[in-house]
Design a protein around this motif. Structure first.
Motif, PDB file in Angstrom:
ATOM      1  N   LYS A   1      25.806 -10.917  19.005  1.00  0.00           N
ATOM      2  CA  LYS A   1      26.887  -9.973  19.418  1.00  0.00           C
ATOM      3  C   LYS A   1      27.913 -10.677  20.193  1.00  0.00           C
ATOM      4  CE  LYS A   1      23.994  -6.101  19.022  1.00  0.00           C
ATOM      5  NZ  LYS A   1      23.446  -4.920  19.869  1.00  0.00           N
ATOM      6  N   GLN A   2      27.535 -11.949  20.801  1.00  0.00           N
ATOM      7  CA  GLN A   2      28.418 -12.619  21.364  1.00  0.00           C
ATOM      8  C   GLN A   2      29.367 -13.777  21.131  1.00  0.00           C
ATOM      9  OE1 GLN A   2      27.673 -12.413  25.910  1.00  0.00           O
ATOM     10  NE2 GLN A   2      25.857 -10.998  25.693  1.00  0.00           N
ATOM     11  N   ILE A   3      28.799 -14.147  20.031  1.00  0.00           N
ATOM     12  CA  ILE A   3      29.320 -15.390  19.366  1.00  0.00           C
ATOM     13  C   ILE A   3      29.956 -14.979  17.796  1.00  0.00           C
ATOM     14  CG2 ILE A   3      28.013 -16.964  20.913  1.00  0.00           C
ATOM     15  CD1 ILE A   3      26.034 -17.381  18.343  1.00  0.00           C
ATOM     16  N   SER A   4      30.722 -15.742  17.297  1.00  0.00           N
ATOM     17  CA  SER A   4      30.870 -15.524  15.877  1.00  0.00           C
ATOM     18  C   SER A   4      30.135 -16.367  14.916  1.00  0.00           C
ATOM     19  CB  SER A   4      32.465 -15.732  15.757  1.00  0.00           C
ATOM     20  OG  SER A   4      32.771 -17.092  16.071  1.00  0.00           O
ATOM     21  N   THR A   5      29.746 -17.636  15.240  1.00  0.00           N
ATOM     22  CA  THR A   5      28.822 -18.368  14.614  1.00  0.00           C
ATOM     23  C   THR A   5      27.577 -17.679  14.067  1.00  0.00           C
ATOM     24  OG1 THR A   5      29.700 -20.312  15.444  1.00  0.00           O
ATOM     25  CG2 THR A   5      27.733 -20.784  14.253  1.00  0.00           C
ATOM     26  N   SER A   6      27.339 -17.536  12.963  1.00  0.00           N
ATOM     27  CA  SER A   6      26.070 -17.057  12.414  1.00  0.00           C
ATOM     28  C   SER A   6      24.830 -17.706  12.951  1.00  0.00           C
ATOM     29  CB  SER A   6      25.741 -17.048  11.003  1.00  0.00           C
ATOM     30  OG  SER A   6      26.963 -16.316  10.314  1.00  0.00           O
ATOM     31  N   ILE A   7      23.796 -16.815  13.365  1.00  0.00           N
ATOM     32  CA  ILE A   7      22.399 -17.311  13.743  1.00  0.00           C
ATOM     33  C   ILE A   7      21.482 -17.281  12.486  1.00  0.00           C
ATOM     34  CG2 ILE A   7      20.463 -17.189  15.273  1.00  0.00           C
ATOM     35  CD1 ILE A   7      22.202 -16.367  17.467  1.00  0.00           C
ATOM     36  N   ILE A   8      20.942 -18.170  12.056  1.00  0.00           N
ATOM     37  CA  ILE A   8      19.871 -18.090  10.855  1.00  0.00           C
ATOM     38  C   ILE A   8      18.573 -17.524  11.664  1.00  0.00           C
ATOM     39  CG2 ILE A   8      18.577 -19.101   9.009  1.00  0.00           C
ATOM     40  CD1 ILE A   8      20.927 -21.403   9.299  1.00  0.00           C
ATOM     41  N   ASN A   9      18.326 -16.434  11.364  1.00  0.00           N
ATOM     42  CA  ASN A   9      17.097 -15.951  12.051  1.00  0.00           C
ATOM     43  C   ASN A   9      15.813 -15.951  11.103  1.00  0.00           C
ATOM     44  OD1 ASN A   9      14.958 -14.063  12.991  1.00  0.00           O
ATOM     45  ND2 ASN A   9      16.670 -12.572  13.917  1.00  0.00           N
ATOM     46  N   ILE A  10      14.976 -16.934  11.514  1.00  0.00           N
ATOM     47  CA  ILE A  10      13.770 -17.333  10.858  1.00  0.00           C
ATOM     48  C   ILE A  10      12.971 -16.448  10.708  1.00  0.00           C
ATOM     49  CG2 ILE A  10      14.080 -19.884  11.451  1.00  0.00           C
ATOM     50  CD1 ILE A  10      11.789 -19.370  13.450  1.00  0.00           C
ATOM     51  N   ILE A  11      13.044 -15.386  11.633  1.00  0.00           N
ATOM     52  CA  ILE A  11      12.006 -14.195  11.339  1.00  0.00           C
ATOM     53  C   ILE A  11      12.453 -13.428  10.242  1.00  0.00           C
ATOM     54  CG2 ILE A  11      11.142 -11.962  12.520  1.00  0.00           C
ATOM     55  CD1 ILE A  11      11.259 -13.665  15.232  1.00  0.00           C
ATOM     56  N   THR A  12      13.724 -13.076  10.263  1.00  0.00           N
ATOM     57  CA  THR A  12      14.243 -12.151   8.947  1.00  0.00           C
ATOM     58  C   THR A  12      14.055 -12.987   7.871  1.00  0.00           C
ATOM     59  OG1 THR A  12      15.787 -10.871  10.294  1.00  0.00           O
ATOM     60  CG2 THR A  12      16.250 -11.060   8.080  1.00  0.00           C
ATOM     61  N   VAL A  13      14.330 -14.139   7.465  1.00  0.00           N
ATOM     62  CA  VAL A  13      14.329 -14.923   6.412  1.00  0.00           C
ATOM     63  C   VAL A  13      12.737 -15.139   5.982  1.00  0.00           C
ATOM     64  CG1 VAL A  13      14.760 -17.250   5.299  1.00  0.00           C
ATOM     65  CG2 VAL A  13      16.404 -16.349   6.689  1.00  0.00           C
ATOM     66  N   THR A  14      11.985 -15.383   6.895  1.00  0.00           N
ATOM     67  CA  THR A  14      10.535 -15.603   6.433  1.00  0.00           C
ATOM     68  C   THR A  14      10.142 -14.098   6.074  1.00  0.00           C
ATOM     69  OG1 THR A  14      10.242 -17.066   8.225  1.00  0.00           O
ATOM     70  CG2 THR A  14       8.290 -15.956   7.400  1.00  0.00           C
ATOM     71  N   ALA A  15      10.444 -13.174   6.751  1.00  0.00           N
ATOM     72  CA  ALA A  15       9.926 -11.591   6.328  1.00  0.00           C
ATOM     73  C   ALA A  15      10.603 -11.371   4.835  1.00  0.00           C
ATOM     74  CB  ALA A  15      10.463 -10.603   7.161  1.00  0.00           C
ATOM     75  N   LYS A  16      11.665 -11.670   4.501  1.00  0.00           N
ATOM     76  CA  LYS A  16      12.184 -11.464   3.246  1.00  0.00           C
ATOM     77  C   LYS A  16      11.485 -12.302   1.984  1.00  0.00           C
ATOM     78  CE  LYS A  16      16.886 -10.397   4.408  1.00  0.00           C
ATOM     79  NZ  LYS A  16      18.526 -10.629   4.426  1.00  0.00           N
ATOM     80  N   ASN A  17      10.879 -13.480   2.359  1.00  0.00           N
ATOM     81  CA  ASN A  17      10.514 -14.437   1.503  1.00  0.00           C
ATOM     82  C   ASN A  17       9.044 -13.816   1.222  1.00  0.00           C
ATOM     83  OD1 ASN A  17      11.981 -16.621   0.463  1.00  0.00           O
ATOM     84  ND2 ASN A  17      12.200 -17.233   2.530  1.00  0.00           N
ATOM     85  N   ILE A  18       8.349 -13.509   2.415  1.00  0.00           N
ATOM     86  CA  ILE A  18       6.854 -12.819   2.298  1.00  0.00           C
ATOM     87  C   ILE A  18       7.108 -11.579   1.232  1.00  0.00           C
ATOM     88  CG2 ILE A  18       5.301 -11.576   3.647  1.00  0.00           C
ATOM     89  CD1 ILE A  18       5.892 -13.549   5.900  1.00  0.00           C
ATOM     90  N   ARG A  19       8.046 -10.762   1.658  1.00  0.00           N
ATOM     91  CA  ARG A  19       8.160  -9.415   0.772  1.00  0.00           C
ATOM     92  C   ARG A  19       8.503  -9.753  -0.739  1.00  0.00           C
ATOM     93  NH1 ARG A  19      10.708  -6.876   5.589  1.00  0.00           N
ATOM     94  NH2 ARG A  19       9.040  -5.696   6.612  1.00  0.00           N
ATOM     95  N   THR A  20       9.429 -10.926  -0.946  1.00  0.00           N
ATOM     96  CA  THR A  20       9.606 -11.167  -2.352  1.00  0.00           C
ATOM     97  C   THR A  20       8.439 -11.656  -2.997  1.00  0.00           C
ATOM     98  OG1 THR A  20      11.976 -11.558  -1.511  1.00  0.00           O
ATOM     99  CG2 THR A  20      11.172 -12.618  -3.777  1.00  0.00           C
ATOM    100  N   LYS A  21       7.581 -12.614  -2.603  1.00  0.00           N
ATOM    101  CA  LYS A  21       6.541 -13.009  -3.131  1.00  0.00           C
ATOM    102  C   LYS A  21       5.388 -12.149  -3.135  1.00  0.00           C
ATOM    103  CE  LYS A  21       7.992 -17.650  -2.019  1.00  0.00           C
ATOM    104  NZ  LYS A  21       7.833 -18.866  -1.229  1.00  0.00           N
ATOM    105  N   GLY A  22       5.527 -10.989  -2.653  1.00  0.00           N
ATOM    106  CA  GLY A  22       4.417  -9.926  -2.910  1.00  0.00           C
ATOM    107  C   GLY A  22       3.276 -10.418  -1.666  1.00  0.00           C
ATOM    108  N   ILE A  23       3.428 -11.112  -0.765  1.00  0.00           N
ATOM    109  CA  ILE A  23       2.392 -11.700   0.239  1.00  0.00           C
ATOM    110  C   ILE A  23       1.918 -10.465   1.157  1.00  0.00           C
ATOM    111  CG2 ILE A  23       1.544 -13.194   2.021  1.00  0.00           C
ATOM    112  CD1 ILE A  23       3.725 -15.257   0.539  1.00  0.00           C
TER     113      ILE A  23
END
Length: 104
Positions: free
Chosen positions: A62-84
């Motif tokens: 919220k205090q910077i304009s550069t994107s933070i790659i959130n490894i928690i969100t990315v990992t969760a998406k991959n887990i769900r996509t793969k049906g794990i």
């Protein structure tokens, strides 16, 4: 991209002594200042280097304009996509006891 291609990388390493002095829950300003320094260097994205730093990822974003790659969100998406349905996490005692990493 293949071949010998790789991303240019800028690393900002915090002095862990400063983190330890105040404790993880008090280290927000240290992390925010580091992210602002990286932003000043015109980095494309920021990846935080440890799970515990993601306690502050949303607040920092919220205090910077550069994107933070959130490894928690990315990992969760991959887990769900793969049906794990069952995953494990190795971490420090602090990481394992905090409730900031949850898949719902």
């Amino acid at each position: 991209m293949g071949g010998l291609q790789s991303a240019e990388t800028v690393i900002y390493s915090l002095n862990f002594g400063n983190v330890q002095q105040g404790g993880w829950l008090e280290s927000f300003e240290l992390l925010l200042n580091a992210c602002k320094e990286l932003e000043n260097k015109k980095v494309y994205d920021i990846a935080l280097g440890s799970n515990i730093e993601y306690l502050f990822a949303d607040k920092i974003q919220k205090q910077i304009s550069t994107s933070i790659i959130n490894i928690i969100t990315v990992t969760a998406k991959n887990i769900r996509t793969k049906g794990i349905t069952k995953v494990g996490l190795l971490g420090t005692k602090f990481t394992m006891e905090m409730g900031f990493i949850r898949l719902h």
